[in-house]
Design an enzyme around this catalytic site. Sequence first.
Site, short mmCIF file in Angstrom:
data_model
loop_
_atom_site.label_atom_id
_atom_site.label_comp_id
_atom_site.label_asym_id
_atom_site.label_seq_id
_atom_site.Cartn_x
_atom_site.Cartn_y
_atom_site.Cartn_z
N GLU A 127 7.64 -12.83 2.61
CA GLU A 127 6.54 -13.81 2.78
C GLU A 127 6.99 -14.97 3.68
OE1 GLU A 127 3.54 -14.19 -0.44
OE2 GLU A 127 5.24 -13.68 -1.71
N GLU A 155 6.25 -7.41 -5.48
CA GLU A 155 5.62 -8.23 -6.53
C GLU A 155 4.79 -7.39 -7.50
OE1 GLU A 155 5.85 -9.17 -3.34
OE2 GLU A 155 5.98 -11.35 -3.16
C1 HXC Z 1 16.40 -14.13 -9.36
C2 HXC Z 1 17.74 -12.45 -8.53
C3 HXC Z 1 16.68 -12.01 -7.71
C4 HXC Z 1 15.46 -12.72 -7.75
C5 HXC Z 1 18.38 -10.73 -7.41
N1 HXC Z 1 18.76 -11.63 -8.32
N2 HXC Z 1 17.13 -10.93 -7.03
N3 HXC Z 1 17.59 -13.50 -9.35
N4 HXC Z 1 15.36 -13.76 -8.59
N5 HXC Z 1 14.41 -12.40 -6.97
C6 HXC Z 1 20.05 -11.74 -8.99
C7 HXC Z 1 20.25 -10.63 -10.00
O1 HXC Z 1 19.64 -10.94 -11.23
C8 HXC Z 1 21.77 -10.62 -10.10
O2 HXC Z 1 22.18 -11.69 -10.93
C9 HXC Z 1 22.21 -10.95 -8.67
O3 HXC Z 1 21.11 -11.58 -8.05
C10 HXC Z 1 22.56 -9.72 -7.88
O4 HXC Z 1 21.46 -8.83 -7.95
P1 HXC Z 1 21.61 -7.29 -8.37
O5 HXC Z 1 20.28 -6.83 -8.83
O6 HXC Z 1 22.76 -7.11 -9.31
O7 HXC Z 1 21.99 -6.65 -6.96
P2 HXC Z 1 21.70 -5.16 -6.46
O8 HXC Z 1 21.92 -4.16 -7.54
O9 HXC Z 1 22.47 -5.02 -5.19
O10 HXC Z 1 20.13 -5.14 -6.13
C11 HXC Z 1 19.62 -5.96 -5.10
C12 HXC Z 1 18.08 -6.03 -5.21
C13 HXC Z 1 17.66 -6.42 -6.63
C14 HXC Z 1 17.49 -4.65 -4.84
C15 HXC Z 1 17.60 -7.05 -4.15
O11 HXC Z 1 18.39 -7.59 -6.99
C16 HXC Z 1 16.21 -6.71 -6.80
O12 HXC Z 1 15.38 -5.82 -6.86
N6 HXC Z 1 15.88 -8.01 -6.90
C17 HXC Z 1 14.50 -8.43 -7.16
C18 HXC Z 1 13.64 -8.29 -5.93
C19 HXC Z 1 12.21 -8.69 -6.21
O13 HXC Z 1 11.53 -8.06 -7.06
N7 HXC Z 1 11.74 -9.71 -5.52
C20 HXC Z 1 10.35 -10.23 -5.68
C21 HXC Z 1 10.39 -11.42 -6.62
S1 HXC Z 1 8.81 -12.04 -6.95
P3 HXC Z 1 23.34 -11.47 -12.04
O14 HXC Z 1 23.39 -12.80 -12.72
O15 HXC Z 1 22.91 -10.33 -12.90
O16 HXC Z 1 24.56 -11.16 -11.22
C22 HXC Z 1 8.45 -12.96 -5.60
C23 HXC Z 1 7.17 -13.72 -5.70
C24 HXC Z 1 6.97 -14.67 -4.58
O17 HXC Z 1 9.13 -12.98 -4.65
C25 HXC Z 1 7.16 -16.08 -4.98
C26 HXC Z 1 7.23 -17.02 -3.80
C27 HXC Z 1 8.57 -17.60 -3.49
#
Ligand code: HXC
Length: 261
Positions: free
Chosen positions: A115, A135
Amino acid sequence: MPEPTILRSTKGPVGTLTINRPQALNALDIDTLLALERELTALEADASVRVIVFTGAGDKAFIAGGDIADLNSRQGLAHYLEFAEIVHRVFRRIELCDKPTLCAISGWALGGGTELLLATDIRIAADHARLGLPEITLGLFPGAGGSQRLIRQVSPCKAKELMFIGDRITAAEALQLGLINRVVEKERLLEETMALAERIAEKSPLVLKLLKRTLANGADMPLPAALAHEQAMIGLVLDTRDAHEGCAAFLEKRQPTFEGR
Ligand code: HXC
């Protein structure tokens, strides 16, 4: 002292803002968004900065989205309304920035990461970058301006596929969709982004500002009004010193020097 969540640096005419929360893959929480707004304001006010680059710390992620822990904190409606207001304000500031903006994308650009890049002018991705709007898999939708910007930037059926399913796409697929400008080798991402930024920085900052305003205002107008607006704006541009410098340099067979006047 904890590390700042946004790092601001300048190199000649190029200012860079680096999202710096690598422990959370540069996810955006309210504090980080407010810091981003502050540092963007500083670069906008710095007359020596002509182009602004957004990037993420490390090469694992540009931005992995909004901070999911924060989104799940159940702090009540007022908190979520405030979050939505802030993220919209900051991304709109980026979109309407008078200085050209570039995005250097390394690794994950998910949710709020995609975004944010949709609000920038020019986007360069490393070949290992992955973009997406997951999302919907969290029971949300891209609400940081992403649903509205995406549908205006790629074909509606592709935009809907990305938002309804939430799959991640490769940099090559994003290029094919027209979501990004270029894909480069990971090792060359910052170098290539800086080279492009420097080429833009050689141009007139005043004319770029007027061009950006013409494009942004015109996008919301019917074509006849947009053309009338452009006609008035080019009148202003033709009267600038930079326009005369550019034309004089051509006639004198030399490189122009644009000063933004
Ligand atoms: C908070 C996050 C995060 C996120 C990753 N982390 N993405 N924390 N918010 N969006 C954290 C994990 O909890 C983890 O913390 C650390 O970062 C490393 O992530 P891993 O998952 O262990 O890494 P990996 O296995 O390599 O996977 C990478 C990934 C995955 C594929 C990017 O992390 C993932 O799917 N993240 C979420 C992506 C997502 O759904 N984004 C949309 C969010 S909603 P710890 O403490 O366990 O080490 C959104 C709404 C918009 O964006 C709002 C406007 C701003």
